[in-house]
Design an enzyme around this catalytic site. Structure first.
Site, PDB file in Angstrom:
ATOM      1  N   GLU A  79       0.812  -1.211   0.000  1.00 13.37           N
ATOM      2  CA  GLU A  79       0.000   0.000   0.000  1.00 13.37           C
ATOM      3  C   GLU A  79       0.847   1.264   0.000  1.00 13.37           C
ATOM      4  O   GLU A  79       1.831   1.369   0.721  1.00 13.37           O
ATOM      5  CB  GLU A  79      -0.947   0.013   1.201  1.00 13.37           C
ATOM      6  CG  GLU A  79      -1.915  -1.155   1.251  1.00 13.37           C
ATOM      7  CD  GLU A  79      -2.860  -1.216   0.056  1.00 13.37           C
ATOM      8  OE1 GLU A  79      -2.967  -0.216  -0.685  1.00 13.37           O
ATOM      9  OE2 GLU A  79      -3.485  -2.267  -0.144  1.00 13.37           O
ATOM     10  N   HIS A 166      -1.204  -5.677   2.094  1.00 12.41           N
ATOM     11  CA  HIS A 166      -2.393  -6.528   2.042  1.00 12.41           C
ATOM     12  C   HIS A 166      -2.048  -7.895   1.445  1.00 12.41           C
ATOM     13  O   HIS A 166      -1.237  -7.995   0.515  1.00 12.41           O
ATOM     14  CB  HIS A 166      -3.471  -5.877   1.166  1.00 12.41           C
ATOM     15  CG  HIS A 166      -4.477  -5.096   1.942  1.00 12.41           C
ATOM     16  ND1 HIS A 166      -4.748  -3.759   1.720  1.00 12.41           N
ATOM     17  CD2 HIS A 166      -5.297  -5.476   2.958  1.00 12.41           C
ATOM     18  CE1 HIS A 166      -5.689  -3.354   2.552  1.00 12.41           C
ATOM     19  NE2 HIS A 166      -6.047  -4.377   3.305  1.00 12.41           N
TER      20      HIS A 166
END
Length: 203
Positions: A79, A166
């Site tokens: 991210e 993630h």
């Protein structure tokens, strides 16, 4: 180098969470030049960010990597941005569900990660691990803890690289889902996170 590695407990009716499993696995693994402190965060609007910041205060790490599951991601997603927004698609594990609320009413619109995301991405791809650079950590707990962490470090003027990664669903989770969703083996995800730790430790 001391790195704090965090994951989340299971949520959304799943009995497992790959981020929790990776945290438990890597807490017992030796990586040259790295001390790994770990924490598993509750999937809870109020207690999740608080548990993360408490772990940061207790560990006093030199870098922080937060892990979480995004079931419909096909690859490891590194991210880049956390936004100042809570908009939960599903309730958290305490039944809280919020829409269109800021995480920090007086905070900025967003924070950029301070991890070397391009180097992590390039390393994972070179090692044959499916990965991507992602522009959004979403609007659920993963984004909330990333934003809260970066906001805390900024407010405290702590020069600690920090960010969020993630992870896809595990094959056994995908098998229980209605319809078809992507998945990745735990072994591949562990390798990916280990390489990310090594990249950060070499910075």
């Amino acid at each position: 180098m001391k790195i704090l590695l965090t994951g989340f407990e299971p949520f959304d009716n799943s009995p497992i969470n790959p981020s929790e499993q990776i945290v438990h696995t890597l807490s017992n693994v030796s990586i040259s030049g790295v001390q790994i402190d770990t924490a598993v965060l509750p999937v809870d609007l109020r207690h999740g960010p608080a548990a993360l910041l408490n772990a940061v205060k207790m560990s006093e790490p030199e870098a922080v990597i937060c892990l979480g599951q995004a079931s419909r991601r096909a690859v490891i997603s590194i991210e880049r941005v956390a936004i100042n927004l809570l908009d939960f698609r599903i309730p958290d594990n305490s039944g809280n569900q919020v829409e269109d609320q800021p995480i920090e009413p007086s905070g900025p619109t967003a924070y950029f990660t301070t991890l070397p995301v391009r180097k992590i991405y390039d390393t994972l791809k070179a090692k044959g691990i499916p990965a991507e650079l992602s522009l959004s950590a979403g609007t659920y707990l993963c984004n909330q803890v990333m934003f809260s962490l970066l906001h805390y470090l900024k407010e405290q003027d702590l020069k600690v690289p920090a960010g969020f990664i993630h992870l896809p669903a595990l094959p056994e989770q995908a098998a229980q889902m209605k319809g078809s969703i992507p998945s990745m083996s735990l072994e591949t995800m562990i390798r990916g996170v280990r390489f990310a730790i090594q990249v950060i430790a070499q910075e």
